[in-house]
Design an enzyme around this catalytic site. Structure first.
Site, PDB file in Angstrom:
ATOM      1  N   HIS A 210     -12.214 -18.831  49.760  1.00 42.70           N
ATOM      2  CA  HIS A 210     -12.347 -20.120  50.446  1.00 42.70           C
ATOM      3  C   HIS A 210     -11.110 -20.435  51.279  1.00 42.70           C
ATOM      4  O   HIS A 210     -11.215 -20.935  52.398  1.00 42.70           O
ATOM      5  CB  HIS A 210     -12.569 -21.231  49.414  1.00 42.70           C
ATOM      6  CG  HIS A 210     -12.769 -22.583  50.008  1.00 42.70           C
ATOM      7  ND1 HIS A 210     -14.011 -23.112  50.285  1.00 42.70           N
ATOM      8  CD2 HIS A 210     -11.878 -23.529  50.392  1.00 42.70           C
ATOM      9  CE1 HIS A 210     -13.876 -24.307  50.810  1.00 42.70           C
ATOM     10  NE2 HIS A 210     -12.578 -24.590  50.890  1.00 42.70           N
ATOM     11  N   GLU A 272     -17.240 -25.601  59.617  1.00 37.51           N
ATOM     12  CA  GLU A 272     -16.962 -24.998  58.317  1.00 37.51           C
ATOM     13  C   GLU A 272     -18.243 -24.950  57.489  1.00 37.51           C
ATOM     14  O   GLU A 272     -19.162 -25.744  57.699  1.00 37.51           O
ATOM     15  CB  GLU A 272     -15.902 -25.841  57.590  1.00 37.51           C
ATOM     16  CG  GLU A 272     -15.214 -25.146  56.441  1.00 37.51           C
ATOM     17  CD  GLU A 272     -14.023 -25.963  55.960  1.00 37.51           C
ATOM     18  OE1 GLU A 272     -12.878 -25.576  56.249  1.00 37.51           O
ATOM     19  OE2 GLU A 272     -14.245 -26.997  55.307  1.00 37.51           O
ATOM     20  N   HIS A 274     -20.260 -25.152  53.731  1.00 34.32           N
ATOM     21  CA  HIS A 274     -20.177 -25.756  52.400  1.00 34.32           C
ATOM     22  C   HIS A 274     -21.403 -25.307  51.614  1.00 34.32           C
ATOM     23  O   HIS A 274     -22.206 -26.112  51.156  1.00 34.32           O
ATOM     24  CB  HIS A 274     -20.107 -27.284  52.509  1.00 34.32           C
ATOM     25  CG  HIS A 274     -18.997 -27.864  51.698  1.00 34.32           C
ATOM     26  ND1 HIS A 274     -19.143 -28.960  50.889  1.00 34.32           N
ATOM     27  CD2 HIS A 274     -17.700 -27.493  51.552  1.00 34.32           C
ATOM     28  CE1 HIS A 274     -17.992 -29.236  50.295  1.00 34.32           C
ATOM     29  NE2 HIS A 274     -17.108 -28.365  50.689  1.00 34.32           N
ATOM     30  N   ASN A 275     -21.514 -23.990  51.431  1.00 31.60           N
ATOM     31  CA  ASN A 275     -22.742 -23.394  50.905  1.00 31.60           C
ATOM     32  C   ASN A 275     -22.907 -23.561  49.396  1.00 31.60           C
ATOM     33  O   ASN A 275     -23.917 -24.088  48.930  1.00 31.60           O
ATOM     34  CB  ASN A 275     -22.771 -21.905  51.266  1.00 31.60           C
ATOM     35  CG  ASN A 275     -22.602 -21.666  52.748  1.00 31.60           C
ATOM     36  OD1 ASN A 275     -22.956 -22.512  53.565  1.00 31.60           O
ATOM     37  ND2 ASN A 275     -22.043 -20.526  53.112  1.00 31.60           N
ATOM     38  N   HIS A 276     -21.936 -23.077  48.623  1.00 32.91           N
ATOM     39  CA  HIS A 276     -22.073 -23.124  47.164  1.00 32.91           C
ATOM     40  C   HIS A 276     -22.222 -24.550  46.634  1.00 32.91           C
ATOM     41  O   HIS A 276     -23.103 -24.825  45.813  1.00 32.91           O
ATOM     42  CB  HIS A 276     -20.872 -22.438  46.509  1.00 32.91           C
ATOM     43  CG  HIS A 276     -20.960 -20.944  46.508  1.00 32.91           C
ATOM     44  ND1 HIS A 276     -21.685 -20.246  47.453  1.00 32.91           N
ATOM     45  CD2 HIS A 276     -20.410 -20.017  45.677  1.00 32.91           C
ATOM     46  CE1 HIS A 276     -21.571 -18.950  47.192  1.00 32.91           C
ATOM     47  NE2 HIS A 276     -20.813 -18.785  46.129  1.00 32.91           N
ATOM     48  N   ARG A 295     -11.862 -34.549  58.187  1.00 39.61           N
ATOM     49  CA  ARG A 295     -10.444 -34.551  57.808  1.00 39.61           C
ATOM     50  C   ARG A 295      -9.651 -33.542  58.633  1.00 39.61           C
ATOM     51  O   ARG A 295      -8.510 -33.801  59.022  1.00 39.61           O
ATOM     52  CB  ARG A 295     -10.280 -34.234  56.320  1.00 39.61           C
ATOM     53  CG  ARG A 295     -10.694 -35.328  55.374  1.00 39.61           C
ATOM     54  CD  ARG A 295     -10.105 -35.095  53.987  1.00 39.61           C
ATOM     55  NE  ARG A 295     -10.283 -33.739  53.517  1.00 39.61           N
ATOM     56  CZ  ARG A 295     -11.328 -33.305  52.825  1.00 39.61           C
ATOM     57  NH1 ARG A 295     -12.321 -34.131  52.547  1.00 39.61           N
ATOM     58  NH2 ARG A 295     -11.404 -32.059  52.422  1.00 39.61           N
ATOM     59  N   ASP A 296     -10.249 -32.370  58.884  1.00 39.63           N
ATOM     60  CA  ASP A 296      -9.546 -31.345  59.664  1.00 39.63           C
ATOM     61  C   ASP A 296      -9.231 -31.838  61.073  1.00 39.63           C
ATOM     62  O   ASP A 296      -8.154 -31.562  61.613  1.00 39.63           O
ATOM     63  CB  ASP A 296     -10.401 -30.074  59.748  1.00 39.63           C
ATOM     64  CG  ASP A 296     -10.393 -29.284  58.449  1.00 39.63           C
ATOM     65  OD1 ASP A 296      -9.340 -29.258  57.791  1.00 39.63           O
ATOM     66  OD2 ASP A 296     -11.429 -28.705  58.104  1.00 39.63           O
ATOM     67  N   GLN A 428     -17.408 -31.780  44.609  1.00 43.25           N
ATOM     68  CA  GLN A 428     -16.736 -33.054  44.837  1.00 43.25           C
ATOM     69  C   GLN A 428     -17.734 -34.137  45.248  1.00 43.25           C
ATOM     70  O   GLN A 428     -18.768 -33.858  45.835  1.00 43.25           O
ATOM     71  CB  GLN A 428     -15.681 -32.884  45.930  1.00 43.25           C
ATOM     72  CG  GLN A 428     -14.767 -34.079  46.101  1.00 43.25           C
ATOM     73  CD  GLN A 428     -13.792 -33.869  47.247  1.00 43.25           C
ATOM     74  OE1 GLN A 428     -13.924 -32.937  48.017  1.00 43.25           O
ATOM     75  NE2 GLN A 428     -12.817 -34.751  47.355  1.00 43.25           N
ATOM     76  N   ASP A 456      -4.976 -31.757  55.761  1.00 45.70           N
ATOM     77  CA  ASP A 456      -5.912 -32.404  54.840  1.00 45.70           C
ATOM     78  C   ASP A 456      -5.836 -31.742  53.477  1.00 45.70           C
ATOM     79  O   ASP A 456      -5.495 -30.569  53.348  1.00 45.70           O
ATOM     80  CB  ASP A 456      -7.342 -32.349  55.394  1.00 45.70           C
ATOM     81  CG  ASP A 456      -7.966 -30.971  55.254  1.00 45.70           C
ATOM     82  OD1 ASP A 456      -7.322 -30.002  55.676  1.00 45.70           O
ATOM     83  OD2 ASP A 456      -9.088 -30.875  54.743  1.00 45.70           O
TER      84      ASP A 456
END
Length: 476
Positions: A210, A272, A274-276, A295-296, A428, A456
């Site tokens: 990651h 980006e 966020h698969n899992h 955030r990035d 999260q 971030d």
């Protein structure tokens, strides 16, 4: 300690009634104050009614029903609605120690426990939620331990066999293979000491797929004997370098890329996956995926103005899915809601996207989230912000719950039927309202020149964020 249960009910009598639940507690909290909170904050008097009860006291059920189930978030998981309730109570002058939220589903017809359990499983996601059948649920409050001293857990890797190294990686969910664990072992043998728990966690997150993108950076030898010194450097970044466009301000060196737009503005772009997390908890996974790319963009001092997405799901019509896998329909519903929810609450529209369906995405859906932001134009190639000697390290944003822990290493594990069970804390929970407030503070701080560098704090946590900013100077 006084603890109260609040139930906000819709006045309509339906075949299925859904009520909102709230739990509040404080050392000395009177029911009169709780009822005021209901009237002025929680309940719409036109369409809703409320019932306040003392938790633990014997009472007759206010709304007898043959079948119902109740659910709340797991204890310690971030509850954004409860945080807002605490703030609202504070404004009213009502001091609360803790708050939590939940839901109650009542059915007009009598159902068997098995039928009720099926309905509860369809509604609740046990990665982050819990439920009870035909009984009132207890408040999900966490009792904080009073630790007199910090206890460090040490692991002996010196002289460890290969089997033991793999066992440590699995037990601690380090997501490191044998060669990597052997390198960690060699380091501690050189240092001639045991490894502290925080050290292992930092090594694992920094070395995770990651965070460091090992697949893209790996040295590859082809069948023809050709050597590729990393896909990222050889192909992806090389294409940008070879094109050498003057309008590319910055690429592959910071949280997001920057390109020229016009004489007044540059554009920052970040995409980006966020698969899992989205496979385990579709709403929360996609929700925080959007939050991460926002955030990035913010980390460059840019103002986010638009979101994007590309989503890949399994076939919606398929009747069965493998054990431990959510059905594509449920994944799609949660992902779409999660993306929509975060952008709407921050006032950032989703302006474009695409959806692809294929059976290969059933157990591993792909969720690409993107964000575009604007910032004042730089007449020369933009450079990342740089920390300076003497700078203070300041953290700003939402509090951390039990959710999101080991997010970087969890995202680097291969998914199987046990993933949801062993990594339930790694997904999260998004806090878009908090991020919106943080955005306004950061943009003002940039205008005032109050910081020299920013990044971030994502799945890698503080060790990643502080490590990135202090890599050339050190930090303490």
């Amino acid at each position: 300690m006084s603890t109260y249960r609040i139930e906000i009910r819709n006045r309509n009598n339906l075949e299925v009634n859904c009520s909102r639940l709230y739990f509040v507690k404080a050392p000395s909290l009177e029911q009169q104050a709780v009822e005021r909170l209901c009237r002025e904050v929680l309940c719409d008097p036109v369409t809703e009614s409320f019932v306040v009860q003392t938790v633990g006291a014997r009472h007759a059920p206010p709304h007898p029903t043959p079948s119902f189930f109740e659910l709340t978030l797991q204890a310690g998981v971030t509850d954004s609605a409860a945080d807002s309730l605490l703030e609202a109570a504070k404004i009213l002058g009502i001091s609360l120690e803790a708050a939590a939220t939940g839901e109650r589903f009542e059915y007009a017809q009598e159902l068997t426990l098995e039928q009720l359990k099926i309905l509860a499983h369809e509604r609740a996601n046990e990665v982050i939620e819990r439920f009870t059948l035909n009984q009132e649920i207890t408040p999900p409050f966490v009792e904080h331990a009073n630790l007199s001293s910090a206890e460090v857990e040490y692991t002996e890797l010196r002289g460890a066999t290969d089997a033991r190294l793999l066992e440590v990686s699995k037990e601690r969910r380090l997501a490191l293979d044998l060669l990597e664990m052997q390198a960690v072992k060699a380091y501690y043998e050189k240092e001639n000491r045991m490894s502290a728990d925080v050290e292992l966690e930092m090594i694992a997150q920094t070395w995770s797929e990651h965070c460091v993108h090992k697949t893209f950076r790996a040295r590859i030898e082809t069948n023809t004997g050709e050597v590729v010194n990393g896909l990222l450097k050889t192909f992806i970044a090389k294409a940008t370098k070879d094109l050498n466009k003057s309008w590319v301000r910055s690429a592959f060196v910071d949280n997001a890329g920057i390109i020229e737009f016009d004489e007044d503005f540059d554009v920052a772009i970040k995409v980006e996956t966020h698969n899992h997390p989205s496979a385990l908890e579709p709403f929360g996974g996609a929700n925080t995926g959007v939050g991460g790319v926002i955030r990035d963009v913010l980390a460059l001092g840019a103002k986010p103005i638009a979101n994007m997405d590309v989503l890949c799901f399994g076939i919606l019509e398929q009747e069965t899915v493998p054990d431990g896998v959510l059905h594509p329909k449920r994944v799609q519903e949660g992902v779409v809601r999660g993306i929509e929810d975060y952008g709407n609450k921050m006032g950032i529209p989703t302006v474009n996207g695409a959806v692809l369906y294929h059976k290969g995405y059933t157990a591993n859906p792909l969720v690409y989230c993107g964000c575009v932001g604007i910032l004042p134009a730089s007449k020369t190639n933009a450079k990342p912000l740089e920390a300076k000697v003497g700078d203070l390290i300041i953290a700003i944003g939402g509090r951390t719950g039990r959710d999101g822990l080991r997010g970087a290493t969890f995202s680097s594990l291969e998914m199987d039927t046990s993933t949801a069970e062993i990594a339930s804390t790694s997904v999260q929970i998004g806090q878009p309202i908090t991020e919106k407030q943080t955005q306004e503070v950061l943009l003002r701080a940039k205008a005032e020149g109050l910081y020299t560098a920013m990044t971030d704090c994502g799945a890698g946590g503080f060790s990643s964020a502080v490590g990135e900013m202090g890599k050339d100077l050190g930090a303490y």
